[in-house]
Design a protein around this motif. Sequence first.
Motif, PDB file in Angstrom:
ATOM      1  N   ILE A   1       0.840  -1.206   0.000  1.00  0.00           N
ATOM      2  CA  ILE A   1       0.000   0.000   0.000  1.00  0.00           C
ATOM      3  C   ILE A   1       0.870   1.248   0.000  1.00  0.00           C
ATOM      4  CG2 ILE A   1      -1.688   1.323   1.330  1.00  0.00           C
ATOM      5  CD1 ILE A   1      -2.776  -1.367   2.348  1.00  0.00           C
ATOM      6  N   PHE A   2       1.903   1.244   0.869  1.00  0.00           N
ATOM      7  CA  PHE A   2       2.821   2.378   0.915  1.00  0.00           C
ATOM      8  C   PHE A   2       3.638   2.474  -0.373  1.00  0.00           C
ATOM      9  CE2 PHE A   2       2.079   1.364   5.393  1.00  0.00           C
ATOM     10  CZ  PHE A   2       1.739   2.619   5.889  1.00  0.00           C
ATOM     11  N   CYS A   3       4.003   1.308  -0.903  1.00  0.00           N
ATOM     12  CA  CYS A   3       4.747   1.305  -2.164  1.00  0.00           C
ATOM     13  C   CYS A   3       3.926   1.962  -3.266  1.00  0.00           C
ATOM     14  CB  CYS A   3       5.101  -0.129  -2.580  1.00  0.00           C
ATOM     15  SG  CYS A   3       6.194  -0.967  -1.440  1.00  0.00           S
ATOM     16  N   GLY A   4       2.637   1.610  -3.319  1.00  0.00           N
ATOM     17  CA  GLY A   4       1.767   2.159  -4.350  1.00  0.00           C
ATOM     18  C   GLY A   4       1.666   3.668  -4.246  1.00  0.00           C
ATOM     19  N   MET A   5       1.481   4.158  -3.013  1.00  0.00           N
ATOM     20  CA  MET A   5       1.382   5.604  -2.835  1.00  0.00           C
ATOM     21  C   MET A   5       2.700   6.292  -3.171  1.00  0.00           C
ATOM     22  SD  MET A   5      -1.043   6.163   0.516  1.00  0.00           S
ATOM     23  CE  MET A   5      -0.126   5.078   1.605  1.00  0.00           C
TER      24      MET A   5
END
Length: 614
Positions: A220-224
Amino acid sequence: MPIKDTNGDVIGVAQVINKLGDQPFTKLDEEIFSSYLQFCGIGLRNAHLYEKSQLEIKRNQVLLDLARMIFEEQSTIEHVVFRILTHTQSLIQCQRVQVLLVGGSKVSFSRVFDFEANDLNITEDGESRTSPFESRFPINIGITGHVAATGEVVNIANAEDDPKFDPSIDEGTNFKHKTILCMPIKNSSGEIIGVIQLVNKFNDLPFTKNDQNFVEAFAIFCGMGIHNTHMYEKAVVAIAKQSVTLEVLSYHATATLEDAQRLRGLRIPSSAHLGLHDFAFDDIHMTDDDTLTACIRMFLDLDLVERFHMDYEVLCRWLLSVKKNYRNVTYHNWRHAFNVAQMMFSILTVTQWWNIFGEVECLALMIACLCHDLDHRGTNNSFQIKASSPLAQLYSTSTMEHHHFDQCLMILNSPGNQLLSNISSEEYSRVVRVLEEAILSTDLAIYFRKRGAFFAAVREGVCWQMDENRELLRAMLMTVCDLAAITKPWDVEKRVAELVSSEFFEQGDIEREELNITPIDLMNREKEDQLPLMQVGFIDSICLPIYEAFALLSDKLQPLVVGVKKNREKWLELAMDESLIKIDAEETNNNDNSPKSNMTDSSSDVSATESTTN
């Protein structure tokens, strides 16, 4: 005996062996042991919950640290992906980690980044790596493509047994895929923007559910992080394009040095010769060069050139650039701006109000008058909003006025046009602030918002030397100058009114043809016969009150009120003539000539007149 938790579930077994003295365990022993094990169950459950909470705290802390590392610097996509790869490998130790960014379709990848466990130990010229390797390893398109297309998580304990795995990617290499964990990377909108794949967990262990949950949270953090970096890179490119565009526009929008030198060589007539102090001034017989030399004369007579150490050639070039940035529209063009500046000059000099405003504010007001309609497109703020123009997206209120101010600053900051380059930083800030206020004040919406306070101030006789009162006076003065054509002799006023109405009708035609809306009466070519009546309404509701208020401030401005009233009488005469012509036409076409019928028609005309005036 069983050890049970508070829910009665068995969580363990306790056993005591060989009671001392070779005695058997008694019933009392069983009761004591049972009571003791109840506390053991509670203690074990609490210890288990504590371990879980500590693990969750550690997990959350790691995710927060990762989020901070990802978002603290978004210089390039390579840098962000490198952080993702290194931290993923260190947290869930495995032989390889890959990040694949989705391309145009969900089964193709635009870029592939990979990382091996020993990559951190490799240095180049004694420096550690700060960017990832790209496309060193073959892509197992079966698994990664499936995840990119479906968004499903794939956790394979034995790659060879999975039909989606292509064993040929291991051929000719010293590497063998065994365990694989692959999941999608999504942006904040839930769109798949990439895939992260972990291969071969250390010690030949399979990827656990806990590993999967952790990577899923991390993804999720990677995507953001990836999405924000993409946006950052696009913004950098957009800013660069904007900078180049502004540089090109600035070059083409400014006058040439040759033109400035030519203007510099022209003779500058006196204000008296040009009639610049006259409220009835008319530019109809002036050439464009005449208007430019007249502007120079106004700056000279107000002592602005000497006071602010203006380079005379820069003044000439700036004036030419301002003129060049007015479009060839019907009314809101260079000639309108010049006439507004002339009225400001005549009011400042005739009333001696330049003493009230001071040199800095007079400079700002003269620049504002000349620049207040820069790059006007012949359409008003309402049209920009209806058409959802880029300007309306930039400015939700006073749309065109903000654009005029921006264009003004662009010219003032263009090489060769820096009219204010020799003044102090304090004076420059003051000029720009007054300049912005003055240009925005030409929006009639702002005039209506402020005029009540102005009329009250005039009645009360406030001190105009106070900053807030002087700001209000400047705003109203800009409106007085902007609408000054309404005070001119009838032939000038009628000519200007026809230009204004022509521009309005052109906007109405665009609204009808391109926006498929019926224009308001003022811009409706089909209502052209109502122009005189609409002019009367315009004078009564907007013009006459403000000019009468200014006449109370200085009796030198009484001629402006006289001019407005004379023009009102002329428009009213035309309105009456139009009404008579309309009545005659209706009577000619009316088969019923009874007095009752004529009275009804006449009443309708009066009602329509009142409605239009309102």
